[in-house]
Design an enzyme around this catalytic site. Structure first.
Site, PDB file in Angstrom:
ATOM      1  N   TYR A 144       0.758  -0.954  -0.025  1.00  0.00           N
ATOM      2  CA  TYR A 144      -0.136   0.194   0.041  1.00  0.00           C
ATOM      3  C   TYR A 144       0.671   1.125   0.126  1.00  0.00           C
ATOM      4  O   TYR A 144       2.229   1.193   0.639  1.00  0.00           O
ATOM      5  CB  TYR A 144      -0.611  -0.219   1.524  1.00  0.00           C
ATOM      6  N   ASP A 239       9.351   2.424  -0.048  1.00  0.00           N
ATOM      7  CA  ASP A 239       8.267   3.439   0.414  1.00  0.00           C
ATOM      8  C   ASP A 239       8.173   3.148   1.539  1.00  0.00           C
ATOM      9  O   ASP A 239       8.367   1.829   2.544  1.00  0.00           O
ATOM     10  CB  ASP A 239       6.239   2.522  -0.251  1.00  0.00           C
ATOM     11  N   LYS A 267       4.641   9.089   8.878  1.00  0.00           N
ATOM     12  CA  LYS A 267       4.569   8.764  10.535  1.00  0.00           C
ATOM     13  C   LYS A 267       5.139   8.472  11.255  1.00  0.00           C
ATOM     14  O   LYS A 267       5.508   9.896  11.566  1.00  0.00           O
ATOM     15  CB  LYS A 267       3.918   6.569   9.786  1.00  0.00           C
TER      16      LYS A 267
END
Ligand SMILES: *Cc1c(COP(=O)(O)O)cnc(C)c1O
Length: 430
Positions: A144, A239, A267
């Protein structure tokens, strides 16, 4: 455990907010029941609206590396809030943030701040296409990279939880430019590049997959991605929105010794506030506006409050924090595996520093197909029993559990005790 107030709040939320939540995975769709509404957190502990306490393994989906209400973060945010929430003009905080990220992850020679991981990945893809003058991109099933149009094909996270393989609203002409392959499959990768020579702008990958549960790359896999992309002239994008500063002080790229062309972050680097970043090779980043023609912008990018929080988090990062985090993660994963096997379950528990996943009904999980073979029904029962025992696991069989540096042998012991009881009860019913 009484959660009446959470139930009332969820009913009220649903009358004004779609599905009652502002991000789908929060809705407990993967496990059933009503989501818990929280009021506060301290270290590894959460307190909900009814006053119940839980050990937290969601960690705001990853950012809370130092646990909740970390005193240095609270102080930094409070101090900055009293000065200003933002100017829309440059501040020294943004330079310090870029310098800090670059010092921890030297492959980021230039860093552009954005406000979410989605924006970071979307912008990195645009940059890769602009730099290479190629249209195709390659991602892996179950990974994702946020919810931008190009990146939702066969995506993990909420799309997996809610069973949405292809999202309506994305024109087919856009979707067809995104190629997908299984994670951990070297021959499929080489075949695809052979069939599409010099046509793929970039390969984007979670170096340790964290959105189909935790899936570890086979030895040599990331090296192979590096080699194949370099040979073809495609860019390699890691990522590291989850893995960045969770697995090591230099991220997954330092842990595995593989250097990507571009990296996306999020994050942890926001300390809990909305932040993302992308960066990498100076010659590639030179194509971003205002230096170059690849346009990317943001009213709140580099927002001082978010920079203050992120810097307060990154300044606490050093190589010494990881062995203890790794040890705590391993103790938990080993304990869960032991408890599940003792109760008669077949399980696979994948773990790496600060992240873990327990898959029921399978003995190894190396890619998306393996994840699909796992028994989400048992996870669902396990989740609810753990919740009632005061352990807040991810409300989906496809999301990883996160530990923070504030988790201790005590929280692990408490979790394992609850797990033992839960697993025996489930087994008796089965
Ligand atoms: C969470 C996540 C994103 C998206 O970040 P948002 O801040 O939710 O937009 C992108 N990539 C990975 C690997 C993620 O885990």
């Amino acid at each position: 455990m009484n959660r009446n107030r959470s139930r009332e709040l969820f009913a009220r939320a649903k009358s004004k907010v779609p599905g009652g939540v502002n991000s789908p995975v929060r809705a407990f769709g993967g496990v059933g029941g009503d989501p818990v509404f929280f009021v506060s957190g301290n270290g590894p502990w959460l307190t909900d609206e009814d006053g119940n306490r839980y050990v937290d393994y969601v960690a705001s989906w990853g950012p809370m590396l130092f646990g909740h209400s970390n005193p240095k973060l609270v102080a930094a945010v409070t101090e900055q809030a009293s000065k200003s929430m933002g100017f829309g003009a440059p501040t020294e905080l943004e330079i310090r943030m870029a310098e800090k990220i670059s010092a921890l992850m030297p492959s980021l020679e230039r860093v552009r701040m954005v406000s979410s991981g989605t924006e970071a990945a979307m912008s990195a893809i645009r940059l890769a296409r602009g730099f290479t003058a190629r249209d195709l991109i390659l991602k892996f099933s179950g990974c994702y990279h946020g919810h931008s149009d190009s990146l939702l094909s066969k995506a993990g996270s909420g799309l997996l939880t809610f069973g949405i393989p292809n999202c309506p609203g994305i024109p087919n002409d856009i979707a067809k430019l995104t190629l997908t392959l299984p994670f951990n499959d070297i021959s499929a990768l080489e075949k695809l590049f052979k069939e599409n020579p010099q046509r793929i702008a970039c390969v984007i990958v979670e170096p340790v997959a964290g959105n189909m549960g935790c899936v570890i790359p086979h030895q040599g896999y990331l090296e192979c991605l590096r080699e194949v992309t370099r040979r073809d002239g495609a860019l390699l994008i890691f990522d590291e929105v989850i893995t960045g500063f969770r697995l090591a002080s230099g991220g997954a790229q330092s842990l595995f010794g593989v250097t990507p062309d571009l990296t996306t972050l999020g994050k942890i680097i926001g300390g809990g506030l909305p932040v993302g970043a992308f960066g990498g090779r100076q010659d590639v980043m030179a194509h971003i506006a205002p230096d170059g023609p690849v346009y990317q912008a943001g009213t709140l990018s580099g927002n001082p409050l978010a920079m203050a929080a992120g810097l307060a988090a990154l300044e606490q990062i050093n190589p010494e924090i990881y062995p203890a985090l790794e040890e705590q993660t391993r103790a938990l994963a080993d304990g869960l595996t032991y408890a599940a096997r003792s109760a008669g379950f077949t399980v696979a528990c994948n773990q790496v520093c600060g992240m873990f996943s327990l898959f029921f009904g399978v003995d190894a999980v190396n890619n998306f197909d393996d994840v699909m073979r796992a028994d989400a029904g048992i996870y669902r029962k396990f989740f609810h029993k753990m919740l009632d025992a005061g352990v807040y696991l991810a409300p989906s069989a496809y999301e990883v559990g996160f530990l923070s540096t504030s988790h201790t042998a005590e929280t692990t012991a408490l979790t394992l005790k609850a797990a033992e009881k839960a697993l025996h009860e489930i087994k008796e019913v089965v």
